[in-house]
Design a protein around this motif. Structure first.
Motif, PDB file in Angstrom:
ATOM      1  N   LEU A  18       0.837  -1.202   0.000  1.00 29.28           N
ATOM      2  CA  LEU A  18       0.000   0.000   0.000  1.00 29.28           C
ATOM      3  C   LEU A  18       0.873   1.254   0.000  1.00 29.28           C
ATOM      4  O   LEU A  18       0.574   2.230  -0.693  1.00 29.28           O
ATOM      5  CB  LEU A  18      -0.929  -0.005   1.213  1.00 29.28           C
ATOM      6  N   GLU A  19       1.951   1.225   0.743  1.00 32.01           N
ATOM      7  CA  GLU A  19       2.874   2.363   0.770  1.00 32.01           C
ATOM      8  C   GLU A  19       3.447   2.626  -0.628  1.00 32.01           C
ATOM      9  O   GLU A  19       3.499   3.770  -1.083  1.00 32.01           O
ATOM     10  CB  GLU A  19       4.001   2.082   1.761  1.00 32.01           C
ATOM     11  N   LEU A  20       3.862   1.578  -1.304  1.00 30.49           N
ATOM     12  CA  LEU A  20       4.390   1.726  -2.665  1.00 30.49           C
ATOM     13  C   LEU A  20       3.318   2.207  -3.636  1.00 30.49           C
ATOM     14  O   LEU A  20       3.571   3.072  -4.485  1.00 30.49           O
ATOM     15  CB  LEU A  20       4.982   0.402  -3.146  1.00 30.49           C
ATOM     16  N   ALA A  21       2.122   1.653  -3.519  1.00 30.34           N
ATOM     17  CA  ALA A  21       1.021   2.060  -4.394  1.00 30.34           C
ATOM     18  C   ALA A  21       0.702   3.541  -4.200  1.00 30.34           C
ATOM     19  O   ALA A  21       0.526   4.282  -5.176  1.00 30.34           O
ATOM     20  CB  ALA A  21      -0.213   1.212  -4.130  1.00 30.34           C
ATOM     21  N   ASN A  22       0.640   3.981  -2.956  1.00 31.37           N
ATOM     22  CA  ASN A  22       0.367   5.398  -2.681  1.00 31.37           C
ATOM     23  C   ASN A  22       1.471   6.291  -3.230  1.00 31.37           C
ATOM     24  O   ASN A  22       1.202   7.378  -3.741  1.00 31.37           O
ATOM     25  CB  ASN A  22       0.170   5.626  -1.188  1.00 31.37           C
ATOM     26  N   TYR A  23       2.709   5.835  -3.148  1.00 27.45           N
ATOM     27  CA  TYR A  23       3.837   6.580  -3.704  1.00 27.45           C
ATOM     28  C   TYR A  23       3.634   6.785  -5.205  1.00 27.45           C
ATOM     29  O   TYR A  23       3.779   7.889  -5.723  1.00 27.45           O
ATOM     30  CB  TYR A  23       5.142   5.830  -3.425  1.00 27.45           C
ATOM     31  N   VAL A  24       3.309   5.714  -5.897  1.00 25.05           N
ATOM     32  CA  VAL A  24       3.104   5.795  -7.349  1.00 25.05           C
ATOM     33  C   VAL A  24       1.888   6.658  -7.672  1.00 25.05           C
ATOM     34  O   VAL A  24       1.930   7.513  -8.574  1.00 25.05           O
ATOM     35  CB  VAL A  24       2.948   4.386  -7.957  1.00 25.05           C
ATOM     36  N   LEU A  25       0.800   6.462  -6.947  1.00 32.08           N
ATOM     37  CA  LEU A  25      -0.425   7.207  -7.226  1.00 32.08           C
ATOM     38  C   LEU A  25      -0.239   8.710  -7.060  1.00 32.08           C
ATOM     39  O   LEU A  25      -0.843   9.496  -7.806  1.00 32.08           O
ATOM     40  CB  LEU A  25      -1.567   6.706  -6.339  1.00 32.08           C
ATOM     41  N   THR A  26       0.579   9.134  -6.111  1.00 28.56           N
ATOM     42  CA  THR A  26       0.797  10.575  -5.918  1.00 28.56           C
ATOM     43  C   THR A  26       1.603  11.188  -7.052  1.00 28.56           C
ATOM     44  O   THR A  26       1.590  12.402  -7.228  1.00 28.56           O
ATOM     45  CB  THR A  26       1.521  10.865  -4.582  1.00 28.56           C
ATOM     46  N   ARG A  27       2.274  10.366  -7.822  1.00 32.37           N
ATOM     47  CA  ARG A  27       3.086  10.870  -8.925  1.00 32.37           C
ATOM     48  C   ARG A  27       2.383  10.793 -10.277  1.00 32.37           C
ATOM     49  O   ARG A  27       2.909  11.277 -11.273  1.00 32.37           O
ATOM     50  CB  ARG A  27       4.421  10.140  -8.967  1.00 32.37           C
ATOM     51  N   LEU A  28       1.231  10.200 -10.316  1.00 34.38           N
ATOM     52  CA  LEU A  28       0.455  10.130 -11.550  1.00 34.38           C
ATOM     53  C   LEU A  28      -0.520  11.294 -11.602  1.00 34.38           C
ATOM     54  O   LEU A  28      -1.004  11.767 -10.571  1.00 34.38           O
ATOM     55  CB  LEU A  28      -0.321   8.809 -11.612  1.00 34.38           C
ATOM     56  N   SER A  29      -0.804  11.730 -12.800  1.00 31.09           N
ATOM     57  CA  SER A  29      -1.799  12.797 -12.931  1.00 31.09           C
ATOM     58  C   SER A  29      -3.143  12.155 -13.239  1.00 31.09           C
ATOM     59  O   SER A  29      -3.245  11.232 -14.027  1.00 31.09           O
ATOM     60  CB  SER A  29      -1.399  13.765 -14.034  1.00 31.09           C
TER      61      SER A  29
END
Length: 64
Positions: A18-29
């Motif tokens: 979940l931590e990794l997913a949130n990291y990626v999601l914050t960088r996507l537009s």
């Protein structure tokens, strides 16, 4: 991207996934729509249910 579907199956609040997913999601537009699978009343599809489904497709009761 306009809309991002995040299917969250992480049941632990301290999940590394979940931590990794949130990291990626914050960088996507785009707008993130999250489905939390662990909060849904889901059960696995049984062989019998799959056979009923396949028979319905074969008899044109259901379409794809």
């Amino acid at each position: 991207m306009e809309k991002i579907l995040f299917i969250n199956a992480c049941i632990r609040p301290d999940s590394r996934t979940l931590e990794l997913a949130n990291y990626v999601l914050t960088r996507l537009s785009g707008k993130v729509e999250e489905v939390e699978l662990y909060k849904k009343d889901l059960s696995p599809l049984t062989l019998e249910e799959m056979e009923v489904r396949n028979k319905a497709f074969k008899n044109n009761v259901l379409s794809t």
